[in-house]
Design a protein around this motif. Structure first.
Motif, PDB file in Angstrom:
ATOM      1  N   SER A   1      -7.391  -3.170   1.078  1.00  0.00           N
ATOM      2  CA  SER A   1      -6.837  -2.576   2.296  1.00  0.00           C
ATOM      3  C   SER A   1      -7.761  -2.805   3.478  1.00  0.00           C
ATOM      4  O   SER A   1      -7.308  -3.113   4.580  1.00  0.00           O
ATOM      5  CB  SER A   1      -6.662  -1.066   2.134  1.00  0.00           C
ATOM      6  OG  SER A   1      -5.844  -0.783   1.047  1.00  0.00           O
ATOM      7  N   CYS A   2      -9.060  -2.618   3.235  1.00  0.00           N
ATOM      8  CA  CYS A   2     -10.019  -2.822   4.324  1.00  0.00           C
ATOM      9  C   CYS A   2     -10.027  -4.282   4.756  1.00  0.00           C
ATOM     10  O   CYS A   2     -10.105  -4.583   5.943  1.00  0.00           O
ATOM     11  CB  CYS A   2     -11.431  -2.432   3.863  1.00  0.00           C
ATOM     12  SG  CYS A   2     -11.662  -0.667   3.661  1.00  0.00           S
TER      13      CYS A   2
ATOM     14  N   PHE B   1      -8.755  -0.274  -2.438  1.00  0.00           N
ATOM     15  CA  PHE B   1      -9.119   0.103  -1.084  1.00  0.00           C
ATOM     16  C   PHE B   1      -9.890  -1.011  -0.394  1.00  0.00           C
ATOM     17  O   PHE B   1      -9.757  -1.228   0.809  1.00  0.00           O
ATOM     18  CB  PHE B   1      -9.912   1.420  -1.051  1.00  0.00           C
ATOM     19  CG  PHE B   1     -10.037   1.987   0.329  1.00  0.00           C
ATOM     20  CD1 PHE B   1     -11.245   1.964   1.014  1.00  0.00           C
ATOM     21  CD2 PHE B   1      -8.928   2.504   0.980  1.00  0.00           C
ATOM     22  CE1 PHE B   1     -11.345   2.456   2.307  1.00  0.00           C
ATOM     23  CE2 PHE B   1      -9.010   2.999   2.272  1.00  0.00           C
ATOM     24  CZ  PHE B   1     -10.225   2.977   2.940  1.00  0.00           C
TER      25      PHE B   1
ATOM     26  N   LYS C   1      -7.651  -6.280   4.851  1.00  0.00           N
ATOM     27  CA  LYS C   1      -6.482  -6.546   5.700  1.00  0.00           C
ATOM     28  C   LYS C   1      -6.782  -6.270   7.154  1.00  0.00           C
ATOM     29  O   LYS C   1      -6.222  -6.896   8.051  1.00  0.00           O
ATOM     30  CB  LYS C   1      -5.301  -5.666   5.264  1.00  0.00           C
ATOM     31  CG  LYS C   1      -4.377  -6.353   4.263  1.00  0.00           C
ATOM     32  CD  LYS C   1      -3.047  -5.622   4.155  1.00  0.00           C
ATOM     33  CE  LYS C   1      -2.959  -4.900   2.835  1.00  0.00           C
ATOM     34  NZ  LYS C   1      -1.752  -4.080   2.723  1.00  0.00           N
TER      35      LYS C   1
ATOM     36  N   ILE D   1     -11.491   4.283 -11.485  1.00  0.00           N
ATOM     37  CA  ILE D   1     -12.276   4.251 -10.256  1.00  0.00           C
ATOM     38  C   ILE D   1     -12.462   2.805  -9.797  1.00  0.00           C
ATOM     39  O   ILE D   1     -12.328   2.505  -8.609  1.00  0.00           O
ATOM     40  CB  ILE D   1     -13.652   4.926 -10.433  1.00  0.00           C
ATOM     41  CG1 ILE D   1     -13.506   6.381 -10.832  1.00  0.00           C
ATOM     42  CG2 ILE D   1     -14.511   4.792  -9.178  1.00  0.00           C
ATOM     43  CD1 ILE D   1     -13.313   7.345  -9.694  1.00  0.00           C
TER      44      ILE D   1
ATOM     45  N   ILE E   1      -9.260   1.861  -8.182  1.00  0.00           N
ATOM     46  CA  ILE E   1      -9.059   2.555  -6.906  1.00  0.00           C
ATOM     47  C   ILE E   1      -9.892   1.907  -5.810  1.00  0.00           C
ATOM     48  O   ILE E   1      -9.415   1.627  -4.701  1.00  0.00           O
ATOM     49  CB  ILE E   1      -9.448   4.056  -7.022  1.00  0.00           C
ATOM     50  CG1 ILE E   1      -8.477   4.789  -7.945  1.00  0.00           C
ATOM     51  CG2 ILE E   1      -9.490   4.730  -5.668  1.00  0.00           C
ATOM     52  CD1 ILE E   1      -8.970   6.171  -8.366  1.00  0.00           C
TER      53      ILE E   1
ATOM     54  N   SER F   1     -14.772  -3.792   5.773  1.00  0.00           N
ATOM     55  CA  SER F   1     -15.039  -3.412   4.388  1.00  0.00           C
ATOM     56  C   SER F   1     -15.644  -2.013   4.438  1.00  0.00           C
ATOM     57  O   SER F   1     -16.088  -1.566   5.492  1.00  0.00           O
ATOM     58  CB  SER F   1     -16.011  -4.398   3.741  1.00  0.00           C
ATOM     59  OG  SER F   1     -17.167  -4.519   4.522  1.00  0.00           O
ATOM     60  N   PHE F   2     -15.672  -1.349   3.282  1.00  0.00           N
ATOM     61  CA  PHE F   2     -16.229  -0.006   3.356  1.00  0.00           C
ATOM     62  C   PHE F   2     -17.671  -0.019   2.898  1.00  0.00           C
ATOM     63  O   PHE F   2     -18.101  -0.868   2.125  1.00  0.00           O
ATOM     64  CB  PHE F   2     -15.388   0.964   2.518  1.00  0.00           C
ATOM     65  CG  PHE F   2     -15.709   0.932   1.045  1.00  0.00           C
ATOM     66  CD1 PHE F   2     -15.016   0.101   0.196  1.00  0.00           C
ATOM     67  CD2 PHE F   2     -16.703   1.755   0.516  1.00  0.00           C
ATOM     68  CE1 PHE F   2     -15.299   0.067  -1.149  1.00  0.00           C
ATOM     69  CE2 PHE F   2     -16.986   1.728  -0.834  1.00  0.00           C
ATOM     70  CZ  PHE F   2     -16.285   0.881  -1.668  1.00  0.00           C
TER      71      PHE F   2
END
Lengths: 333, 328
Positions: B258-259, B255, B261, B248, B251, B265-266
């Motif tokens: 990726s955000c 991610f 990029k 986790i 993972i 952000s999440f």
């Protein structure tokens, strides 16, 4: 070859030796990590990869070795059932004259046998330090485009698209999304449905993804922004990885089943820029990924209702496709 | 390290040692990416030790002494700067690169790899110094770049290293991990390292147990906000995958990249299917909580409500002086 005989839509993957055709195939459709492709051996004979997820996403990819000769002795069946020819040029192998000569030959031959074939030229391996700048990529693409169309101009009026790709990022997936879309005759209907969906649900964008390969097979008519596609693609990774940890049944379903079979699979990711990503499984191996603004997610139940309507429409499209129809690619007329 | 009352901990001194090319820097950037409060104060010019002060869980300070691994520096550490380096250390992390011994399970210290012999030599010196100046320090050995070893040989290689390392310092509890930056093993090792530094972890675990029960969840997991390293967890159900926490971490970290990029952000996310619902959201100031529920009867809103209650509960505890509350 009996591959050419059945009427599943086909993609022909061709191009000079060591252009990267097989690596592309493995990375996009067989979940191979790009680093592992270094160990692939040269393709000696034509290989067929079958993709068969559901009634919409069904096609075969024919990977032809670089040594294949295309001339008047070439079996016309090779092209008569083909929907798309993908020609891979290694952008790191200059000059391109020989590769372009081969492309020209194939395009002319294919177009003669089946004028409905469309062509995608992949200017591949634009990774590494050489291709850092976008300007360089644009320059090469323009150069190849003009050289090829110049040679073909008066003889062939085929549909030819160009893409700069690399297996080390999302560009190859984006390019193959376009290729796969050409094999789906129901695409205009799908796009229309997605358009209705986003308009009525106040979404910014919606993609219909094939979960396994992460190419998108349809999107609403709004322009596709590569970055949003990438983010949605990465979201699918999150869903699959987390589901594989917590969402397996007691007897440990095989990975393939885990990926495609749970109709209630969904995910919401709230981002810090006021948008959110919403994923819903809509059919076996098919996921709808939507991008919405935070404030438009306030009535999730209505959103879910609209998605259900979309799912039903999709089911209808499937049932129509499954009825016996005439062959998708007809030669001539 | 006395976490009495509301006193701010001075910080834990963590020594990161290993020869040049072992992968210490990339490891650091992956775990603490974008969060390295790089201290430009190079304390001892001649030693070439890089000091970083990292805040973990808000109040916990990791003073990372990244000791450059060139042979000439290594010699130096064990001579003139010995006391300065090795005193008051809480943790020693020794990183070495995994090398397959082609001859099978031969004793690595006698193998043709003089590299291995050097590692063991330096490690022995470090253990010696540690015994002298920081007897109660915890020792972790990371057998890194394990991905370079063929999968079938990894277990064996790891056991061999473990045996040799343990033999250099009998009686000392040394924890060994095989790691690679390409998978979740790195997160597992660092989670354990950092976990060992958190004061009053038992109290925290009891509180998580309580939350888990009240939410009727399968498990409740607490992660540190920036590194996403595991802090603690409580489970009410036997889970198949014993590596799930580091997975986790991996993972989420991926991610996050990726955000980044797309310049965002999440904040939170929820993944569910017919068998489970997993929610990851900020918990307190420096932590994230993941709650996994498999009972289909439990509505998402109920879980959210319970998490809200848990937050205020922790805030109350912090006010009343519970040390771990302050960390979160």
């Amino acid at each position: 070859e009996d591959v050419a005989a059945d009427d599943t839509p086909k993609v022909l993957l061709c191009g000079p030796h060591r252009g990267g055709k097989t690596s592309i195939l493995k990375v996009v459709f067989q979940k191979m990590s790009p680093h592992e492709t270094l160990f692939l051996e040269s393709t000696q004979k034509a290989e067929v990869t079958s993709v068969n997820r559901n009634a919409l996403v069904r096609f075969k990819v024919l990977d032809l070795p670089g040594s294949t000769v295309f001339d008047d002795n070439t079996d016309p069946m090779l092209f008569s059932r083909t929907g798309v020819v993908v020609f891979v040029i290694d952008a790191q192998e200059e000059p391109y004259a020989e590769a372009l000569a081969l492309a020209k030959k194939i395009i002319e031959l294919a177009h003669k046998i089946n004028p409905k074939i469309s062509f995608d030229i992949l200017i591949h391996k634009v990774d590494g330090d050489q291709f850092f700048s976008d300007d360089h990529k644009t320059e090469i693409q323009r150069d190849i485009h003009s050289k090829l169309t110049e040679e073909l101009q008066d003889k062939v009026d085929a549909q030819i698209s160009f893409h700069c790709t690399s297996i080390y990022d999302h560009t190859i997936f984006e390019a193959f999304s376009k290729v796969v879309q050409k094999l789906i005759p129901q695409l205009p209907v799908l796009e229309q449905c997605l358009d209705y969906l986003i308009t009525n649900s106040r979404m910014e964008k919606a993609y219909l993804f094939d979960i396994v390969s992460k190419v998108y097979i349809a999107s609403d008519p709004q322009p596709v922004d590569l970055q949003s596609y990438e983010l949605c693609s990465d979201m699918i990774d999150v869903v699959i990885d987390v589901s594989c940890i917590y969402g397996m049944t007691e007897d440990g379903l095989a990975l393939a089943s885990c990926l495609g079979s749970d109709a209630k699979s969904s995910c919401v990711i709230h981002l810090n820029n006021g948008t959110l990503l919403y994923l819903r499984e809509v059919d076996r191996c098919l996921a709808l990924v939507c991008i919405l603004r935070e404030e438009n997610f306030d009535r999730q139940h209505l959103l879910d209702y609209n998605i259900k309507v979309f799912k039903d429409a999709l089911a209808e499209i499937f049932s129509v496709s499954q009825r016996p129809t005439q062959s998708f690619v007809s030669s001539g007329s | 390290r006395d976490s009495g009352g509301m006193a701010q901990p001075q910080g834990a001194k963590v020594l990161l040692m290993g020869r040049a090319g072992a992968g210490k820097t990339s490891m650091k950037s992956i775990i603490f990416a974008n969060y390295l409060a790089r201290d430009t104060n190079r304390l001892h010019q001649t030693n070439y030790i890089e000091h970083s002060s990292l805040r973990f869980l808000g109040n916990l300070r990791l003073n990372l002494w990244d000791c450059g691994g060139q042979d000439v520096f290594m010699e130096n550490y064990f001579e003139s700067q010995r006391e300065t380096i090795f005193q008051n250390a809480e943790v020693l992390i020794y990183v070495l690169v995994a090398v397959s011994d082609k001859r099978g399970s031969a004793d690595l210290s006698k193998s043709s790899g003089s590299e291995n012999a050097k590692d063991l030599n330096y490690f022995a010196h470090a253990m010696d110094s540690l015994r002298q100046f920081s007897k109660s320090a915890r020792v972790f050995c990371l057998i890194h770049k394990l991905d370079l070893v063929h999968e079938s040989k990894r277990e064996e290689v790891l056991r061999n290293y473990e045996r040799d390392l343990v033999n250099t310092a009998p009686g000392v509890n040394i924890k060994c991990f095989g790691t690679s930056i390409w998978d979740e093993t790195l997160f597992k090792a660092w989670s354990q390292i950092v976990y060992s530094l958190i004061p009053d972890i038992n109290q925290l675990e009891r509180q998580l147990e309580h939350i888990c029960k009240v939410c009727e969840a399968d498990e409740v997991v607490l992660f540190e906000k920036n590194t996403f390293l595991l802090i603690s967890h409580s489970s009410r159900r036997n889970m198949q995958d014993s590596h799930r926490f580091e997975k986790i971490s991996n993972i989420v970290k991926q991610f996050k990249l990726s955000c980044a990029k797309v310049k965002t952000s999440f904040r939170s996310f929820q993944v569910k299917n017919s068998l489970f619902a997993a929610t990851i959201e900020p918990f307190l100031q420096h932590s994230f909580v993941m709650i996994v529920v498999s009972d289909p009867q439990i509505h998402g809103a109920a879980t959210s409500a319970n998490l809200w209650a848990a937050r205020s509960h922790f805030a109350e505890l912090a006010k009343a002086g519970a040390p771990f509350g302050a960390h979160l």
